[in-house]
Write an enzyme that holds these catalytic residues in place. Structure first.
Site, PDB file in Angstrom:
ATOM      1  N   HIS A 278      -3.444  -5.026   0.694  1.00 51.67           N
ATOM      2  CA  HIS A 278      -3.067  -5.669   1.878  1.00 51.67           C
ATOM      3  C   HIS A 278      -3.150  -6.962   2.082  1.00 51.67           C
ATOM      4  O   HIS A 278      -3.962  -7.659   2.627  1.00 51.67           O
ATOM      5  CB  HIS A 278      -3.752  -4.994   3.278  1.00 51.67           C
ATOM      6  CG  HIS A 278      -3.473  -3.598   3.374  1.00 51.67           C
ATOM      7  ND1 HIS A 278      -2.324  -3.005   4.079  1.00 51.67           N
ATOM      8  CD2 HIS A 278      -4.115  -2.346   2.986  1.00 51.67           C
ATOM      9  CE1 HIS A 278      -2.445  -1.736   3.985  1.00 51.67           C
ATOM     10  NE2 HIS A 278      -3.414  -1.073   3.520  1.00 51.67           N
TER      11      HIS A 278
ATOM     12  N   GLU B  11      -1.655  -9.117   3.867  1.00 51.11           N
ATOM     13  CA  GLU B  11      -1.625  -9.803   4.850  1.00 51.11           C
ATOM     14  C   GLU B  11      -3.014  -9.898   5.600  1.00 51.11           C
ATOM     15  O   GLU B  11      -2.802 -10.783   6.487  1.00 51.11           O
ATOM     16  CB  GLU B  11      -0.671  -8.676   6.164  1.00 51.11           C
ATOM     17  CG  GLU B  11      -1.420  -7.377   6.351  1.00 51.11           C
ATOM     18  CD  GLU B  11      -1.085  -6.214   5.391  1.00 51.11           C
ATOM     19  OE1 GLU B  11      -0.997  -6.571   4.220  1.00 51.11           O
ATOM     20  OE2 GLU B  11      -1.422  -4.949   5.714  1.00 51.11           O
TER      21      GLU B  11
ATOM     22  N   CYS C  29       0.743  -1.109   0.026  1.00 57.41           N
ATOM     23  CA  CYS C  29       0.006  -0.047  -0.152  1.00 57.41           C
ATOM     24  C   CYS C  29       0.696   1.292  -0.005  1.00 57.41           C
ATOM     25  O   CYS C  29       1.456   1.607  -1.009  1.00 57.41           O
ATOM     26  CB  CYS C  29      -1.086   0.056   1.095  1.00 57.41           C
ATOM     27  SG  CYS C  29      -2.462   0.966   0.787  1.00 57.41           S
TER      28      CYS C  29
HETATM   29  N1  GLN Z   1      -1.681   6.636   2.962  1.00 57.01           N
HETATM   30  C1  GLN Z   1      -2.059   6.122   1.706  1.00 57.01           C
HETATM   31  C2  GLN Z   1      -3.404   6.137   1.192  1.00 57.01           C
HETATM   32  O1  GLN Z   1      -4.492   6.636   1.928  1.00 57.01           O
HETATM   33  C3  GLN Z   1      -1.811   4.631   1.785  1.00 57.01           C
HETATM   34  C4  GLN Z   1      -2.770   4.043   2.952  1.00 57.01           C
HETATM   35  C5  GLN Z   1      -2.101   2.486   3.322  1.00 57.01           C
HETATM   36  O2  GLN Z   1      -0.785   2.406   3.195  1.00 57.01           O
HETATM   37  N2  GLN Z   1      -3.072   1.759   3.753  1.00 57.01           N
HETATM   38  O3  GLN Z   1      -3.491   5.888  -0.001  1.00 57.01           O
END
Ligand code: GLN
Length: 559
Positions: free
Chosen positions: A510, A512, A384
């Site tokens: 994600h 995970e 992410c």
């Molecule tokens: N801050 C980034 C976004 O909002 C990444 C978010 C995250 O890593 N979950 O896109």
């Protein structure tokens, strides 16, 4: 047959591992062929933990349907096959939100809306909903007995026993039996008080899971049984363990599942925990160690990255390795602005990972770590925010767009390689702008991503606002970045990689959240494998160098 219910409450102090206890009971019942579902009630007033600081609340776990939930749901998914959704996690805030919306609509037909029966009815309805189509529903009540906030939930489970009877409901209380060093004794008083508290609200626990650092002797169990009005066999030693995956085995040894079946008058097949035994065997008998550096923002508080840590453990276990995790504060890399000192901080890792995160703090440090991994061919995994920063690093240092950035960190950047696509499309700034939950990702053939997944379409969970800006696709691709995954309509970039690097991958989702000890996620198991290979090679080279040094005649003669 209608489902039976197990209610899990906690006493004395928080953090006794109620969630793990609930998950482990679920795991044991599944090992006997039963179908389970699990849910958690959180007594706080936030509608969900989505807006809470990771320092306060730990990780926000995301389900397929895009619910932002308590991290205990992560345990439930890792230990069982229960399919979780927003129905499986309710906060007081969300219950009241629903009740107040009904009240405004006039659904209560002029009645006075009260905690009993209206709030308790909502709570019971939520429990019954997740209990459809399963043999056993395990319901965890957050907080500690005696908290003002948890009273409506306690009252609701009391009513459930009243409504359904003894054979269909079971109260499990997780409590603490501390060892007091000065007296050299285990103390039962806190447990007695906690049970008394439960009794005062009409709940007699059936099983006590006593958290302790040593086995409870028979006399101690008898004492607790006598004072707390439970059977002696129902006083369980829930001893501390080094690996959470051992908890189901510890419970099995203590006969928790047999007891549950007996009290709930259920028949089930013999338990088969062979796969869990194998996992635990691996935990204690690793062939070697793999060292991963996580460069992030919330690293002081490990619960902020609960699922991430577990997924890395799963990846390591898949290769019989012990995971050595080093949490590196990204801001620390920024201040150590000497590139040498940063390199020294980073060189001991077999693999580098930048996890998810929000806000500007630590970004420059992450970019330093990513550059190091890219240039030194150290396996890199960006999740992410870790994918977004990898794109920024690539745009700056490879494409040559020195001011490239994400508009999250610099609104005025001339090159917003990461930006808020939804904002551009006219979606309001506040609320509802996150891309949440499961999205399909189409994978490009013959990429690292393809090799990792072994298929061309996957579904993964999201929680972010910002996206890769396709306007920069052409220069980035020309400079060597490969876009290996996108949403089927091509709108969103989901995965990027560097073909001229042994293992450099970033994903906008994600993974995970979907890794389990028995089903390690391929992104984590391949990252660990690549890191281990890199580390082994590096160590071998170091050994050769050391031997060469030793055999140099001038060195030897100078001694
Ligand atoms: N801050 C980034 C976004 O909002 C990444 C978010 C995250 O890593 N979950 O896109």
């Amino acid at each position: 047959m209608p489902a039976k219910y197990i209610f899990v409450t906690g006493g004395v102090v928080s953090s006794l591992g109620k969630g793990l206890a609930a998950a482990s009971i679920g795991c044991l019942l599944e090992s006997r062929g039963l179908k389970v579902n699990l849910m958690k009630f959180d007594p706080y007033l936030n509608v969900d933990p989505g807006t809470m600081s990771p320092f306060q609340h730990g990780e926000v776990f995301v389900t397929d349907d895009g619910a932002e939930t308590d991290l205990d749901l992560g345990h439930y998914e890792r230990f069982t096959h229960a399919k979780l959704s927003r129905d499986n996690n309710w906060t007081t805030g969300r219950l009241y939100e629903q009740i107040i919306a009904k009240e405004r609509r006039g659904d209560y037909l002029g009645k006075t809306v009260q905690v009993i029966p209206h709030v308790t009815n909502e709570i019971k309805a939520a429990m019954k909903k997740v209990a459809q189509d399963v043999d056993v529903a395990i319901v965890e009540i957050g907080g500690t007995v005696g908290d003002i906030e948890s009273l409506p939930f306690m009252e609701a489970i009391r009513q459930m026993r009243q409504e359904l009877g003894r054979d269909d409901t079971l109260f499990v209380h997780v409590t603490l039996v501390p060892f007091i060093a000065a007296a050299q004794e285990l103390k039962t008083k806190p447990t007695q008080h906690s049970v008394k508290e439960l009794l005062s609200i009409g709940i007699q626990p059936d099983i006590l899971l006593c958290r302790t650092d040593r086995f409870l002797a028979k006399e101690l169990k008898s004492k607790i049984a006598l004072f707390c009005n439970v059977q002696e066999e129902a006083v369980i030693t829930a001893k501390d363990v080094a690996s959470v995956y051992e908890v189901p085995l510890v419970f099995a040894n203590e006969g928790v599942d047999t007891l549950v079946l007996k009290y709930l008058r259920m028949e089930a097949q013999d338990r088969d925990l062979s796969k869990w035994e194998d996992i635990v065997h691996r935990v204690y008998n690793p062939k070697d160690t793999v060292t991963i550096g996580i460069v992030g923002k919330y690293v002081e508080y490990e619960d902020s990255y609960k699922s991430l840590k577990e997924a890395l453990v799963h990846g390591a276990l898949a290769h019989n390795l012990k995971l050595q995790l080093n949490w590196i504060e990204a801001e620390g890399l920024e201040t150590g602005n000497q590139s040498n000192s940063n390199d020294a901080q980073l060189e001991d890792y077999d693999g580098i990972l930048v996890p998810g995160g929000f806000g500007k703090r630590g970004i420059e440090g992450m970019l330093i770590a990513i550059r190091y991994a890219r240039e030194n061919k150290v396996p890199y995994f960006g999740i992410c925010l870790g994918m977004q920063t990898a794109c920024v690093e690539f745009a700056r240092n490879v494409v040559g767009l020195a001011e490239a950035n994400s508009s999250e960190f610099d609104q005025a950047t001339p090159h917003r390689v990461i930006y808020k696509l939804r904002e551009l499309r006219g979606v309001e700034e506040l609320g509802g702008t996150m891309r949440l939950g499961a999205w399909t990702c189409k994978i490009e053939p013959n990429t690292l991503a393809h090799k990792i997944y072994g298929k061309l379409e996957v579904s993964e969970r999201h929680r972010h606002r910002y996206e890769f800006n396709r306007e920069y696709e052409e220069p980035m691709v020309a400079a060597g970045l490969r876009i290996s995954g996108s949403t089927p309509d091509g709108t969103y970039v989901e995965m990027v990689e560097l073909p001229d690097h042994p293992y450099f991958i970033g994903c906008q989702f994600h993974p995970e959240f979907k890794s389990k000890p028995l089903e390690p996620h391929p992104l984590f198991s391949t990252f660990i494998a690549a890191a281990y290979e890199h580390g082994s090679k590096r160590r071998a080279e170091k050994d050769v160098a050391a031997v060469e040094m030793f055999h140099r005649p001038e060195k030897v003669s100078r001694r």
